[in-house]
Design a protein around this motif. Structure first.
Motif, short mmCIF file in Angstrom:
data_model
loop_
_atom_site.label_atom_id
_atom_site.label_comp_id
_atom_site.label_asym_id
_atom_site.label_seq_id
_atom_site.Cartn_x
_atom_site.Cartn_y
_atom_site.Cartn_z
N MET A 1 0.83 -1.20 0.00
CA MET A 1 0.00 0.00 0.00
C MET A 1 0.87 1.26 0.00
N GLN A 2 1.90 1.27 0.83
CA GLN A 2 2.81 2.41 0.86
C GLN A 2 3.52 2.61 -0.46
N SER A 3 3.93 1.52 -1.09
CA SER A 3 4.67 1.63 -2.35
C SER A 3 3.82 2.24 -3.45
N LYS A 4 2.49 2.14 -3.31
CA LYS A 4 1.59 2.74 -4.29
C LYS A 4 1.09 4.12 -3.86
N ASN A 5 1.70 4.67 -2.79
CA ASN A 5 1.35 6.02 -2.31
C ASN A 5 -0.12 6.15 -1.96
N ILE A 6 -0.67 5.12 -1.31
CA ILE A 6 -2.06 5.13 -0.88
C ILE A 6 -2.10 5.54 0.60
N LEU A 7 -2.89 6.56 0.90
CA LEU A 7 -3.04 7.05 2.28
C LEU A 7 -4.15 6.27 2.97
N TYR A 8 -3.86 5.75 4.16
CA TYR A 8 -4.78 4.85 4.88
C TYR A 8 -5.51 5.59 6.00
N PHE A 9 -6.84 5.39 6.05
CA PHE A 9 -7.68 5.87 7.13
C PHE A 9 -8.38 4.67 7.76
N PHE A 10 -8.74 4.76 9.04
CA PHE A 10 -9.48 3.66 9.65
C PHE A 10 -10.65 4.18 10.47
N GLY A 11 -11.81 3.56 10.28
CA GLY A 11 -13.01 3.85 11.07
C GLY A 11 -13.20 2.76 12.11
N ARG A 12 -12.99 3.12 13.37
CA ARG A 12 -13.02 2.15 14.47
C ARG A 12 -14.43 1.95 15.00
N ILE A 13 -14.77 0.70 15.33
CA ILE A 13 -16.09 0.38 15.88
C ILE A 13 -15.97 -0.20 17.29
N THR A 14 -15.04 -1.15 17.48
CA THR A 14 -14.88 -1.81 18.78
C THR A 14 -13.40 -1.79 19.19
N SER A 15 -13.17 -2.12 20.44
CA SER A 15 -11.80 -2.18 20.94
C SER A 15 -11.05 -3.41 20.44
N HIS A 16 -11.76 -4.34 19.80
CA HIS A 16 -11.10 -5.55 19.29
C HIS A 16 -10.03 -5.23 18.24
#
Length: 409
Positions: free
Chosen positions: A231-246
């Motif tokens: 993912m980094q090598s393709k210059n893709i910026l990562y976001f995450f939407g959290r739901i639980t502590s798992h």
């Protein structure tokens, strides 16, 4: 720019405290004539022998140069921001049934925000819904990138959460979903964002101690390192939407692999605030990275340099500020100073106080000017700021970075 520190100066405020050669050059300088000449030279469409006949002529040439510069800026912004790939990866397993509606709304809300934030965006959106290995042919659900927003909206409304239940197996095929999004899609825009929403981590005891059919990790050999590095090598910026502590341990592992990335809670936090506050990170993908050294240098071993600082006293009234005759040699002060410069920048941060000051200059001068492009040093209770840009309704004042009324806009 390098950070300047350890500034020491003499107490005498007069031109006599500066080197004699510099004082001589300053004495010979006709500031008004030099300003006009610079503005004429800037247009690059007059010969060197052109005679300056009036302020009106120079004002016309200056406004022409401003228009050309602003058009170039707008064109460069359009080129940089035009193409935008936005891809969503969503956990669509049975555990997401009570969250799937909120996740769909989040995805459509973010898409709508990006689509309408800047008219120069040429937005493509795509989607991957992942389940688990026991779901076989229904394990991954892919929608290729499309620029048809209505088609994407209709598709998202049909996305549902289900899976073939297996006892004692809570993790999901997170890595399979991310890997498919990264490797099976035609990422081609200059700006690339992947937003991932899920409630459980990937398989493997490194991510959690919950019940897991594949405690040794992904059965196909995928690892967080291999997927995220791709993912980094393709210059893709990562976001995450959290739901639980798992997913907390998973996020920490992801952080260790690719560094910090934006995140938000699906319930209770507006994802738009995260997207908006991270716009600088998105645009940074298009710009050359600043070579920042996180360690403050050892000032004791850096050489001391000598220089001259020049300034005008702060004026008392708005009328004085609007008087173009004030900023001449008779009111110009200077003094020698000693300083040290780090070879690399080691600190940068945005300060809301400075943004507020920029707006204050516009309000206080009743729209006459705005002081911006502030930079310098933060002390304990004050800022030492240098070389700002000043946009003023009089385009012949404050140098070549004054873009006049258009700059203020």
């Amino acid at each position: 720019k390098p950070i300047i520190a350890d500034i020491k100066s003499s107490n005498t405020i007069s031109t006599t405290s500066i080197p004699s050669s510099f004082a001589s050059d300053l004495e010979k300088l006709n500031l008004t004539e030099e300003r006009l000449k610079r503005y004429v030279d800037e247009t690059e469409n007059l010969s060197s022998g052109t005679t300056i006949t009036s302020n009106t002529e120079v004002t016309f040439l200056r406004e022409k140069a401003i228009s050309k510069t602003l058009n170039n800026i707008k064109l460069s912004m359009k080129v940089v921001l035009m193409r935008f790939d936005l891809f969503f990866v969503l956990d669509c397993t049975g555990s997401m049934r009570r969250h799937i509606a909120a996740a769909r709304d989040c995805i459509l809300q973010v898409t709508n925000y990006i689509k309408h934030t800047n008219p120069n965006f040429e937005l493509r959106v795509g989607f991957c819904g992942y389940r688990d290995h026991n779901d076989k042919t229904r394990r991954l659900k892919l929608l290729e990138f499309t620029d048809q927003y209505e088609q994407f909206t209709k598709y998202m409304k049909s996305v549902s959460a289900f899976s073939s239940l297996i006892k004692d197996d809570l993790p999901e095929d997170v890595l399979g979903g991310l890997n498919a999004a990264i490797t099976q899609l035609d990422w081609k825009s200059s700006t690339r964002v992947l937003l991932h929403i899920g409630d459980y981590p990937p398989h493997g005891h490194r991510f959690s101690n919950i019940r897991d059919k594949y405690p040794n990790g992904d059965p196909y050999g995928l690892t967080a390192e291999s997927v995220l590095k791709m993912m980094q090598s393709k210059n893709i910026l990562y976001f995450f939407g959290r739901i639980t502590s798992h997913t907390d341990t998973m996020l920490q592992i992801f952080h260790n692999i690719i560094g910090e990335f934006p995140g938000f809670d699906l319930v209770g936090r507006d994802p738009i605030n995260t997207i908006g506050s991270s716009s600088k990170d998105i645009y940074t993908l298009q710009r050359k990275k600043l070579d920042m050294n996180p360690n403050e240098p050892n000032w004791n071993i850096l050489p001391l340099q000598e220089g001259v600082v020049m300034w005008y006293h702060i004026l008392n009234t708005l009328e004085e500020l609007k008087d173009p005759n004030y900023f001449n040699k008779s009111n110009l002060f200077s003094k020698s100073l000693s300083f040290k410069i780090a070879s690399q920048p080691f600190s940068a941060e945005l300060r809301p106080t400075l943004e507020a000051f920029v707006h204050f200059t516009y309000e206080y001068t009743k729209g006459y000017l705005v002081v911006c492009d502030l930079q310098g040093i933060e002390h304990n209770d004050e800022f030492l700021l240098t070389d700002p840009s000043i946009h003023c309704i009089n385009p012949l004042r404050f140098g070549r970075t004054n873009f006049g009324k258009e700059g203020i806009k």
